[in-house]
Motif scaffolding. Structure first.
Motif, mmCIF file in Angstrom:
data_model
loop_
_atom_site.group_PDB
_atom_site.id
_atom_site.type_symbol
_atom_site.label_atom_id
_atom_site.label_comp_id
_atom_site.label_asym_id
_atom_site.label_seq_id
_atom_site.Cartn_x
_atom_site.Cartn_y
_atom_site.Cartn_z
ATOM 1 N N PHE A 191 0.851 -1.194 0.000
ATOM 2 C CA PHE A 191 0.000 0.000 0.000
ATOM 3 C C PHE A 191 0.888 1.245 0.000
ATOM 4 N N ALA A 192 0.825 2.000 -1.081
ATOM 5 C CA ALA A 192 1.605 3.239 -1.155
ATOM 6 C C ALA A 192 0.664 4.400 -0.838
ATOM 7 N N VAL A 193 0.932 5.052 0.296
ATOM 8 C CA VAL A 193 0.014 6.085 0.782
ATOM 9 C C VAL A 193 0.531 7.473 0.427
ATOM 10 N N MET A 194 -0.369 8.315 -0.071
ATOM 11 C CA MET A 194 0.004 9.689 -0.405
ATOM 12 C C MET A 194 -1.109 10.651 -0.014
ATOM 13 N N GLU A 195 -0.786 11.934 -0.066
ATOM 14 C CA GLU A 195 -1.833 12.947 0.049
ATOM 15 C C GLU A 195 -1.906 13.654 -1.300
ATOM 16 N N ILE A 196 -2.734 14.680 -1.365
ATOM 17 C CA ILE A 196 -2.934 15.270 -2.689
ATOM 18 C C ILE A 196 -2.000 16.471 -2.944
ATOM 19 N N ASP A 197 -1.063 16.703 -2.043
ATOM 20 C CA ASP A 197 -0.177 17.861 -2.244
ATOM 21 C C ASP A 197 0.982 17.536 -3.205
ATOM 22 N N MET A 198 1.670 18.571 -3.583
ATOM 23 C CA MET A 198 2.754 18.432 -4.562
ATOM 24 C C MET A 198 3.880 17.543 -4.043
ATOM 25 N N ARG A 199 4.154 17.673 -2.709
ATOM 26 C CA ARG A 199 5.236 16.898 -2.098
ATOM 27 C C ARG A 199 4.980 15.395 -2.273
ATOM 28 N N ALA A 228 2.951 13.982 -4.460
ATOM 29 C CA ALA A 228 2.920 13.626 -5.880
ATOM 30 C C ALA A 228 4.337 13.443 -6.405
ATOM 31 N N GLN A 229 5.226 14.361 -6.024
ATOM 32 C CA GLN A 229 6.603 14.254 -6.509
ATOM 33 C C GLN A 229 7.293 13.006 -5.963
ATOM 34 N N ASN A 230 7.072 12.760 -4.661
ATOM 35 C CA ASN A 230 7.704 11.568 -4.076
ATOM 36 C C ASN A 230 7.165 10.291 -4.687
ATOM 37 N N ARG A 260 -8.535 17.917 -8.851
ATOM 38 C CA ARG A 260 -7.085 17.820 -8.635
ATOM 39 C C ARG A 260 -6.668 16.349 -8.480
ATOM 40 N N VAL A 261 -7.462 15.604 -7.726
ATOM 41 C CA VAL A 261 -7.159 14.178 -7.524
ATOM 42 C C VAL A 261 -7.074 13.480 -8.875
ATOM 43 N N LYS A 262 -8.045 13.772 -9.718
ATOM 44 C CA LYS A 262 -8.097 13.127 -11.028
ATOM 45 C C LYS A 262 -6.839 13.468 -11.840
ATOM 46 N N ARG A 263 -6.478 14.750 -11.803
ATOM 47 C CA ARG A 263 -5.310 15.206 -12.561
ATOM 48 C C ARG A 263 -4.025 14.534 -12.078
ATOM 49 N N VAL A 264 -3.856 14.512 -10.735
ATOM 50 C CA VAL A 264 -2.631 13.939 -10.167
ATOM 51 C C VAL A 264 -2.528 12.442 -10.513
ATOM 52 N N ALA A 265 -3.653 11.723 -10.340
ATOM 53 C CA ALA A 265 -3.639 10.289 -10.632
ATOM 54 C C ALA A 265 -3.285 10.055 -12.100
#
Ligand SMILES: Nc1ncnc2c1ncn2[C@@H]1O[C@H](COP(=O)(O)OP(=O)(O)OP(=O)(O)O)[C@@H](O)[C@H]1O
Ligand SMILES: [Mg+2]
Length: 413
Positions: free
Chosen positions: A300-308, A310-312, A348-353
């Protein structure tokens, strides 16, 4: 009536195991192996006729009864069944050692509720493994080990790893609550869950579940390859006797104190004794991250929706691809996901994914202060904030894991 004792010296010192081996043809080689396993004066042979007397006089140290079965006559099998019952009633864990007996006899004996069994003399090592498992059951104080059949004890646990791509994204909260939900869900089927905190430096699992950090954790993580089930059991804490937890050690350790070999050894020990092993991973990638990834069934790779985040996540995926790792086991989790009404957030979620080329398997909403409070008080959400949206989504993850396995088990057999 005198006990038929192979060694008189055993009498005074309350041996670890009583061995009932009347008429067992392989007794000489078995005796040698028992010497190696228990030590010369830590087991004692008792004839079946002296069983009552020996069981009535049990000393403090005696916790295992080894019962052999080699003759396939109905009367003999009945006698052995009675012996197993008596030993169990006396509070001993029974290890059944079987020679050439029919599956019908075997079935009858297993029904008596032995803690484990091992064929003898083949396959080599089966006896040692069975004794190790018994010691594990005993050391973990899990008397429900009594009555488990071999299939329940020879587990090959599924490994579920939770990894936060950035600090504080909620990996430990998810790992802890997932472990608790799963433990509750699968308990009725006699399945057990262990949670391992691999954040050896500042792991927070001990805090989130308010369990003690055991002294033995340090030795286990720093030299796991030389440990057996007893060593693992001594290092584990339990939460409400339902969830077994390897906390981080008391003192913050450098993450590289553990070697890839140690990490594999810890996971393998845990997989032998538990049906599900949940690992809380540190954010830093270490030389042992790769073996953990490889062993994991789901990652399970957990992230939030911020740039940090997304980049990681982008970098993490690039690393996995560069190493040609199997990406199919990745489950992407978005924590603190925007609510239904937050349309900009949703977009934003859609874009990042899309830009990462991933599909989010789970979206966990922000659960507010209740989540932080539960973590601070060391209580799983299910116990203190049952209808919190974070709890509901984590429960869904646990249900998915549990039903996937139930479906697989049904289709395979
Ligand atoms: N969905 C959520 N809603 C509200 N609070 C949350 C949520 N997820 C996590 N938290 C809170 O955020 C804090 C950080 O979470 P946690 O420690 O689980 O993150 P982590 O990724 O394990 O961090 P670390 O990098 O320190 O290991 C905790 O106080 C936790 O209670
Ligand atoms: Mg954490």
């Amino acid at each position: 009536m005198a006990l038929s004792i192979r060694r008189d010296s055993s009498l005074g010192s309350a041996p670890e195991a009583l061995v009932f081996a009347d008429g067992f043809p392989e007794i000489d080689t078995l005796a040698e192996e028992l010497d190696n396993e228990f030590g010369v004066d830590q087991w004692v042979e008792v004839s079946n006729t002296s069983a009552d007397q020996a069981l009535a006089q049990l000393g403090g140290n005696t916790s295992i009864a080894i019962v052999t079965a080699s003759a396939d006559m109905p009367q003999a099998i009945e006698g052995i069944a009675a012996l197993i019952r008596k030993a169990r009633d006396a509070g001993l864990l029974v290890l059944l050692i079987v020679g050439e007996i029919s599956s019908r006899s075997m079935h009858m004996l297993l029904k008596e509720g032995v803690a484990d069994f091992a064929p003898y003399p083949e396959p080599e090592g089966a006896l040692t493994e069975a004794i190790e498992r018994l010691r594990f059951v005993r050391a973990s104080g899990n008397q429900s080990g009594v009555g488990l059949t071999t299939s329940a004890l020879q587990r090959r646990g599924k490994v579920l790893t939770v990894y936060g791509v950035a600090g504080g994204v909620g990996a430990s909260t998810i790992a802890v609550n997932l472990a608790w939900e799963l433990a509750t869900l699968v308990r009725k089927q006699g399945r057990k869950v262990a949670l391992l905190d691999f954040n050896f430096q500042y792991g927070s699992v001990a805090t989130f579940l308010d369990v003690p950090r055991r002294e033995a954790v340090y030795e286990l993580v720093s030299e796991a390859s030389s440990f057996d089930q007893t060593g693992l059991a001594q290092a584990l804490s339990t939460y409400q006797d339902k969830l077994w937890v390897l906390t981080a050690p008391r003192d913050a350790l450098p993450l590289d104190i553990v070697t890839p070999t140690d990490v594999k050894a810890i996971i393998n020990l845990a997989r032998e004794a538990f049906d599900y092993v949940i690992i809380d991973m540190p954010q830093a990638l270490m030389n042992w991250s790769e073996p953990v990834y490889t062993i994991s069934d789901d990652f399970f790779a957990v992230m939030e929706i911020d740039m940090r985040s997304a980049q990681n996540m982008f970098r993490f995926l690039r690393t996995l691809k560069a190493e040609s790792m199997d990406l199919a086991k990745l489950v992407f989790v978005l924590n603190r996901s925007p609510g239904m009404t937050d349309l900009t957030g949703k977009a934003r979620v859609k874009r990042v994914a899309e830009s990462l080329g991933i599909t989010l398997g789970h979206q966990i909403p922000d659960g507010g202060k209740a989540v932080v409070n539960a973590c601070d008080q060391g209580i799983p959400l299910a116990e203190i904030a049952k209808s919190n949206p974070v709890r509901k989504e984590v429960l869904r993850i646990a249900q998915r894991v549990a039903t996937e396995d139930a479906t697989k088990a049904a289709s395979s057999g």
